[in-house]
Design a protein around this motif. Structure first.
Motif, PDB file in Angstrom:
ATOM      1  N   LYS A   1       0.142   6.108   2.674  1.00 33.40           N
ATOM      2  CA  LYS A   1       0.037   6.502   1.271  1.00 33.40           C
ATOM      3  C   LYS A   1      -0.405   7.959   1.223  1.00 33.40           C
ATOM      4  CE  LYS A   1      -1.895   4.826  -3.066  1.00 33.40           C
ATOM      5  NZ  LYS A   1      -2.754   3.783  -3.688  1.00 33.40           N
ATOM      6  N   ASP A   2       0.301   8.777   0.462  1.00 33.99           N
ATOM      7  CA  ASP A   2       0.064  10.229   0.390  1.00 33.99           C
ATOM      8  C   ASP A   2       0.459  10.954   1.670  1.00 33.99           C
ATOM      9  OD1 ASP A   2      -0.963   9.899  -2.220  1.00 33.99           O
ATOM     10  OD2 ASP A   2      -2.957   9.479  -1.408  1.00 33.99           O
TER      11      ASP A   2
ATOM     12  N   TRP B   1       0.822  -1.208   0.000  1.00 36.22           N
ATOM     13  CA  TRP B   1       0.000   0.000   0.000  1.00 36.22           C
ATOM     14  C   TRP B   1       0.859   1.263   0.000  1.00 36.22           C
ATOM     15  CZ3 TRP B   1      -1.163   3.300   4.480  1.00 36.22           C
ATOM     16  CH2 TRP B   1      -2.196   4.221   4.253  1.00 36.22           C
ATOM     17  N   CYS B   2       1.952   1.225   0.753  1.00 38.72           N
ATOM     18  CA  CYS B   2       2.864   2.372   0.842  1.00 38.72           C
ATOM     19  C   CYS B   2       4.283   1.832   0.964  1.00 38.72           C
ATOM     20  CB  CYS B   2       2.507   3.240   2.053  1.00 38.72           C
ATOM     21  SG  CYS B   2       3.660   4.593   2.354  1.00 38.72           S
TER      22      CYS B   2
ATOM     23  N   CYS C   1      -3.000  11.590   3.429  1.00 42.04           N
ATOM     24  CA  CYS C   1      -3.760  10.335   3.377  1.00 42.04           C
ATOM     25  C   CYS C   1      -5.169  10.557   3.943  1.00 42.04           C
ATOM     26  CB  CYS C   1      -3.049   9.263   4.188  1.00 42.04           C
ATOM     27  SG  CYS C   1      -3.870   7.659   4.188  1.00 42.04           S
TER      28      CYS C   1
END
Length: 327
Positions: A213-214, A181-182, A218
């Motif tokens: 993620k981000d 996912w990350c 996120c």
């Protein structure tokens, strides 16, 4: 009927009455607190002493946790039980006899590495992972005997899988997310998560932005969707929360976490020269008052009330009951 406890299985905050009160506002029944990064045994004892003073100062807010039953005591008395752990084996120095001593003082989790190679295993930032060392095999056996949980949150893949297989009791990754996912060095690949969970161990999901993620952007939906996909792969019963909340610290503390005493050069870890300090937390989790957001997000992601309550603390509570005492 007593509600399922709410447990955060990793925080390292700049502790204060404000944060203790926020724990109560967030309905947090227990927190696993880091009390050593690079400290030796004597320095770690001083950190135990500091917590004893806080327990005296704020007896209506916090209490020392040693056993799973203390979580129920905290619930019944409107307090938060504080459980202790180390993010590095430095408190036991090179002395296996200190494993039992630190457990008797109240330690319940110990990472075998913090990013670097240790006397016990290889950290996730090393180029080569040689796995569990000779001393590591002996320390795992001793940790199993006394009830000190092996934590591989900052360890390399091979070392983590070997620890899960060597240990005769379940181990934990207290604060990390799936690498798929990350793809951060600190996050865990599926074969690593599988090795831990299929042996009865636990994965605690981290809200620390470098693991998201981000990052700080996120969304709650993205985070809880990731948990739902992880539950589909590995089942919901071995999953929990370990936020890695580092609230109210100056940036000098994250430098200490990354550098300790081992380097004269600055190591930016998961940060960078452009962003060397603590990253801002996502809007939906800034402090302990925001745990309802995560539980509501889990429900929105399709978890049943019982499954969501398990991830919010019930699964960790069961793990405590099975693993904190002598074998």
């Amino acid at each position: 009927m007593q509600r399922t406890p709410r447990i955060d299985n990793l925080q390292y905050a700049n502790w204060s009455e404000k944060i203790f009160r926020q724990m109560r506002e967030g309905g947090v029944d227990a927190v696993h607190v880091t009390i050593a990064y690079h400290e030796n045994f004597r320095e770690t004892v001083l950190n135990f002493e500091q917590w004893n003073r806080w327990f005296e100062q704020y007896p209506d807010l916090i209490m020392k946790g040693q056993w799973a039953s203390d979580v129920q005591v905290a619930q019944d008395t409107g307090r938060t039980a504080i459980f202790f752990g180390f993010q590095n084996p430095s408190p036991i120095e090179d002395d296996i006899g200190l494993v039992e001593i630190v457990h008797s003082l109240g330690a319940r989790f110990m990472q075998l590495t913090y990013n670097n190679q240790s006397l016990l295993a290889t950290g996730c930032y090393e180029d080569e992972d040689s796995g569990i060392t000779r001393m590591g095999k002996q320390v795992i056996k001793e940790m199993n005997r006394v009830g000190l949980v092996i934590d591989m949150s900052h360890s390399g893949d091979r070392s983590t899988i070997e620890a899960a297989d060597i240990s005769e009791r379940p181990i934990a990754i207290t604060h990390a997310n799936p690498y798929e996912w990350c793809p951060a060095l600190r996050n865990k690949k599926d074969d690593v998560i599988r090795a831990v969970t299929q042996n009865g161990g636990m994965l605690g999901f981290s809200v620390y932005p470098h693991h998201l993620k981000d990052k700080s952007d996120c969304t709650l939906e993205n985070f809880c969707g990731m948990i739902a996909r992880t539950a589909e792969k590995f089942g919901p019963d071995r999953l929990g929360i370990g936020t890695d909340l580092c609230q109210d610290h100056p940036d000098s503390v994250v430098e200490w976490m990354r550098v300790g005493r081992w380097s004269k050069q600055i190591d930016y870890g998961e940060g960078s020269a452009a962003a060397p300090g603590f990253p801002p937390m996502p809007y939906w989790f800034e402090d302990n008052r925001d745990f309802d957001n995560i539980e509501n997000g889990l429900r929105a992601a399709g978890f049943s009330p019982d499954e969501a309550a398990g991830i919010m603390g019930g699964n960790w509570h069961r793990f405590y009951a099975e693993n904190f005492g002598p074998k």
